[in-house]
Each structure stands twice: as structure tokens, then as C-alpha cells.
Design a protein around this motif. Structure first.
Motif, PDB file in Angstrom:
ATOM      1  N   GLU A 176      39.317  15.191  25.967  1.00 46.32           N
ATOM      2  CA  GLU A 176      38.930  15.823  27.235  1.00 46.32           C
ATOM      3  C   GLU A 176      37.710  16.730  27.089  1.00 46.32           C
ATOM      4  N   HIS A 177      37.482  17.244  25.880  1.00 51.00           N
ATOM      5  CA  HIS A 177      36.407  18.223  25.698  1.00 51.00           C
ATOM      6  C   HIS A 177      35.227  17.711  24.878  1.00 51.00           C
ATOM      7  N   LEU A 178      35.390  16.539  24.301  1.00 50.30           N
ATOM      8  CA  LEU A 178      34.414  16.039  23.333  1.00 50.30           C
ATOM      9  C   LEU A 178      33.001  15.959  23.923  1.00 50.30           C
ATOM     10  N   LEU A 179      32.885  15.421  25.125  1.00 46.26           N
ATOM     11  CA  LEU A 179      31.561  15.283  25.735  1.00 46.26           C
ATOM     12  C   LEU A 179      31.105  16.591  26.384  1.00 46.26           C
ATOM     13  N   ASP A 180      32.059  17.343  26.928  1.00 43.84           N
ATOM     14  CA  ASP A 180      31.713  18.604  27.600  1.00 43.84           C
ATOM     15  C   ASP A 180      31.083  19.613  26.647  1.00 43.84           C
ATOM     16  N   PHE A 181      31.505  19.574  25.398  1.00 41.96           N
ATOM     17  CA  PHE A 181      31.012  20.555  24.430  1.00 41.96           C
ATOM     18  C   PHE A 181      29.618  20.221  23.903  1.00 41.96           C
ATOM     19  N   LEU A 182      29.101  19.033  24.244  1.00 44.58           N
ATOM     20  CA  LEU A 182      27.735  18.701  23.811  1.00 44.58           C
ATOM     21  C   LEU A 182      26.747  19.620  24.519  1.00 44.58           C
ATOM     22  N   PRO A 183      25.664  20.014  23.848  1.00 42.16           N
ATOM     23  CA  PRO A 183      24.647  20.816  24.541  1.00 42.16           C
ATOM     24  C   PRO A 183      24.059  20.006  25.701  1.00 42.16           C
TER      25      PRO A 183
END
Lengths: 299, 299
Positions: free
Chosen positions: A15-22
Motif C-alpha cells: 500500500e505504501h511502496l509507490l507512495d513513498f517514492l519521491p
């Protein structure tokens, strides 16, 4: 790996893998696509799940460890993208999908790998900046970041990859094989466990147990991967089989035979299971991974 | 750049550059050789020198900043190794020596780059662990590490490299060119200045001045690099000329002509010089770099 306990942590990571990308500028949109492509290609998310599980076992908070878990998956994913490149293992299929350079070309695949590695540290250090006034948290984060950099760096994963390439086509020695396995795979698995333990403020004895577990499971994991390269089903694995033999790779089954490789993997897993017994139900995730790997041996 | 003040900082960096690398196992000796080869290939060491100079200008200690200066040079060197790869700029000559992949092969060059990037963070976080009980130093180090990760990552240097590749052979727009230059070169230069300022505990106004200086000098630096690719002497530069035109790269002289490029570079440098006037002799290193770059325009 399909148990609710494992899936809960896996889902949290995904759920967070892509959101945490800059946030990436539209001018370099292809970079964003290329990085997201490989991050979204599935996989068991073993490393981030183990990091979270280790943090929780140490008494820490999952939300606190989550950015570090995602950073560990960025590092793992960068290593896969670079390993698959034509000048490295030259693989065109990974997890049932075309590898990154097949879709985006070699230049973009190299940059996507570089980008994910950089994003891992940007994420971890950004997280540190949010805890500047909390010196205990800051210390733990610095410690976790160091574990990951060491395990994935030139004294860890990269050293293993180099030795793996250099051993191609040569007679493999027991020492060389141990070095390759210990670094190529076990080093990052140990690192995520130690990072999770550090983030959760775990005791020295938990740290030792996790180190032992990580070394055993990491080695077993690599041996099983090499076994499946011989006995596995391409459709199930989602990658080419018999690629090791074709490349003249130094693998455990190649050096000691298939049966001895299976016995060795089972022995390593048995020892790891025993070591975690004292944590009883709190070690559920660790035991589930062993169950899964034991099943893979028997396939 | 041959002044004692500049050479003092450059020597400090070069004396520690190899020592700060993690100790590498003999089993992966070639990795050690490949990384050392590119680190020892010379160069002006502009980024680590600027980091040290910024730290000193902020009132900080050179020894405290030195590992971060070397980490910045690891990051810069990794980016050169990867940029030179056949699938990227395909350069066989850099600083008068064969590029890394020409000597060690593509696989080892990719891994040496990955290794240097990882070593940069291993070094910086290891340094943090030495200051766990000094929360002010720890905060400053975390801040510096974040600046470097951001400037060299997917919102900085890597984004510029991606845009540079994507612009090849296309009509260049002013916006695209600005984006490429700002990220490909200026982002890391700004990052080393902000990292040095953070390590030295510099004021917000010094930070702004260094940011302005870094942006101007970074842009001028890239424009001059592109000018020299047209007007330069291969023997002096130590790399192939006319490679940009052959690759259809978007460069300032290509888009606006050689004379306008020279004027633009001179204007940017003039503004940067003026901004640092107030620091008088304390800004010597910053002025020396401008003197040097102005000399390059006139060549």
C-alpha cells in the motif's frame, strides 16, 4: 505465505511502496514509469515483511518501521533490475513479466536501478529529519540505515554479485560458494532483520537470534532458488529455468548434487525454526516463511 | 584551482578518498580495483572541495565534514561510471584514461557504480553511529545525508540524466534544457553546498547564498562543459570532443549558439561572484572556482 498474518504485513508494504517514492518531475516521466513497473511486478516482499516482523518482535511500532521496510524493497528491486541486465545475468523474464530493460531499454533500466537505490536513502534520511527532536528515534533510524547500507553494499550483496560473476565457468570451491551465498542473498536478509530489530529497540539476544535466523534462512533461500532453477516449472516461477547451468554459475546443487542441496537447505531451515521456538506465537511470521521454504524444497 | 587554498582542501580529500571505502573481501577483489580505478582517475574534486569550503564558511570543522565530502565524490564518480556505459553515453575516454567498462567490462562497471553509491551511504551512516550521543552532530549529519540523497537522486541528478537521454535527437526547448542542466549538474553541486552548510551549522542566509551560488555555478559549469565539447582540445580535456553533437544532445550552444552560450555562462558566474562578495576572504575557494571557470570560457 498466504496466511492472514503474513498477508497483513505484505499488504501494508504494498500500500505504501509507490507512495513513498519521491515526487518525480513530469520531464523525467519515463524514470517514474520504469521504477514503478519493477516495484509493482509482485513478488513475496520477504525483505520488507521480515523488517516489519523483526521490529514488532523487538517491541517496536510498525508505522515507524514502514518507510525502512519500503526502502529495503527499493534496494532489493534495484538489485534485481541491475542483475537482469544483458551484461549481467541477461534475463528477459522475472516474476512472469518482461524484465525492466526489455520494456524500457538498458539505459533507463540502469537509471531506474540507480534511482531506486537513491530513493531508498532519500526516504530513510527524510524520515530521520522528521524525528530531529527525538534523539532515541534518530539513533535507531541511523542504525537501521547503516545496517541496510552495509548489507546491500560492497561488503554484502554487491560483493556476492561480483564473486558470482567471477566464479562463472570456474570449478567452484566450498569457500567461494559460501562467500557468494552469504553475500548475494543472506547479507540483505540479515540486514533487514537487524534493521527491524534496531528500529524496535530489540535486545542484544534478540539481535543474535535474528542474525542466526537470517543467515540460515538466507542461505537456504539461495540454495532453494538454485534447486528450482533445475527442477522448477518456468510458468510457476515466472522466470527462465536452467539459466544457472547455461551460464556456468557456481551453485550448491551444481557443486554437491541435488539431493545434498535439498538436505542442506532442510537442515538450515530446521536450525532456524528451533532458534525461534522461544518466541512462540510472536515469531509466527518467521515460522511461516520457514514452512513456505520447506514446501518449496519438496516441490 | 592551483592556488594553495584550493589544493589544501583537494589534498585532504584525496588523502582519505580510498581509506574511507569499506574494507572489501579478497573474494571480490576486482570490485575493489574497479572502484579504486575510477576514484583515482584524478579530476578537480570540485564537489568535495565545495562541501568542505561550505562547512568551513558556516563555522564548522573540516574533519567532521570530510567523510561527507568523500561520500559526495563517491556519488559523483558512480554517476560518471554509469554515464560512460555503452548503453548511456558510450564514452571510452575520461580524464585521459580508459573508462571503467573499457578496463573492467560492463558488468563490473555497473557493480562498481552501485558499490560506490552504496559506499557513500555506508560511510555517512557509519559516521552517524560515531556520534550517537551527540544529538546536535547527529541531526546535522542526517540533514547533510538527506541533501546529498535528494540532489543526486530521482528529483536531482538522475532526473537530469533521464531527461538528457530522452531529449537526444529532439528539438530542444528552453524549458527542457533548463531542466536538464539544473538537474544533471547543478543539483549535486547545490547539494554539496547545502550539505556542507548543514554540517557546519550555517545560518539560513548563508544557506540561501550558497544555494544561489551553486545554482549559478552549476549551470555555468554545464554550459562550459558543452562549449568545450565543441571548442576544446581532446588532449587537454582527456575525453572525446564533439560527442554531444554526434549523439544529438540538447546543449546550450546547440540551442542558442556558441557566443550566446559564452555570454550566458559569464553572466551566471558574475552573479555568483557578486553574491559571495560579502564574505570577503572567507569565500576564497568560491571565488577561485569562478576564476577558473571564467578562464575556461575564454580558452
Amino acid at each position: 505465505m498466504n496466511s492472514p498474518a503474513y498477508l497483513e504485513l505484505k499488504r501494508l508494504v504494498e500500500e505504501h511502496l509507490l507512495d513513498f517514492l519521491p515526487e518525480i518531475d513530469p520531464m523525467s516521466r519515463t524514470l517514474q514509469e520504469s521504477m514503478s513497473y519493477s516495484l509493482s511486478a509482485g513478488g513475496k516482499r520477504i525483505r520488507p515483511v521480515l523488517l516489519l516482523a523483526a521490529c514488532r518482535l523487538a517491541g517496536g511500532d510498525l508505522a515507524f518501521a514502514l518507510p525502512f521496510a519500503c526502502a529495503a524493497e527499493y534496494i532489493h528491486t534495484y538489485s534485481l533490475i541491475h542483475d537482469d541486465l544483458p551484461s549481467m545475468d541477461d534475463d528477459d523474464l522475472r516474476r512472469g513479466k518482461a524484465t525492466n530493460h526489455i520494456v524500457y531499454g538498458e539505459a533507463m533500466a540502469i537509471l531506474a536501478g540507480d534511482g531506486l537505490l537513491s530513493a531508498a536513502y532519500e526516504l530513510m534520511t527524510k524520515q530521520m529529519l522528521m524525528y530531529l527532536d527525538d534523539s532515541l528515534s534518530l539513533r535507531r533510524m541511523a542504525g537501521a540505515c547503516y545496517e541496510l547500507s552495509k548489507g546491500s553494499g560492497v561488503r554484502g550483496m554487491i560483493a556476492g554479485q561480483v564473486a558470482d560473476i567471477e566464479a562463472e565457468g570456474k570449478d567452484c570451491s566450498k569457500e567461494m560458494l559460501a562467500f557468494i551465498h552469504n553475500n548475494k542473498t543472506a547479507a540483505l536478509i540479515k540486514a533487514v532483520l537487524l534493521a527491524g530489530c534496531t528500529l524496535g529497540g530489540g535486545s542484544a539476544s534478540l539481535r543474535e537470534d535474528l542474525y542466526f535466523y537470517g543467515e540460515n534462512v538466507g542461505l537456504a533461500f539461495q540454495i532453494i532458488d538454485d534447486i528450482l532453477d533445475i527442477t522448477g516449472d518456468e510458468a510457476v516461477l515466472g522466470k527462465r529455468i536452467e539459466s544457472d547451468a547455461q551460464a556456468g554459475k557456481a551453485t550448491f546443487p551444481e557443486c554437491f548434487g541435488l539431493e545434498d542441496a535439498k538436505l542442506k537447505a532442510a537442515e538450515l531451515l530446521g536450525e532456524a525454526r528451533e532458534r525461534m521456538l522461544k518466541y512462540e506465537d510472536d515469531a509466527e511470521i518467521f515460522t511461516l516463511l520457514i514452512d513456505f521454504l520447506e514446501g518449496e524444497i519438496e516441490q
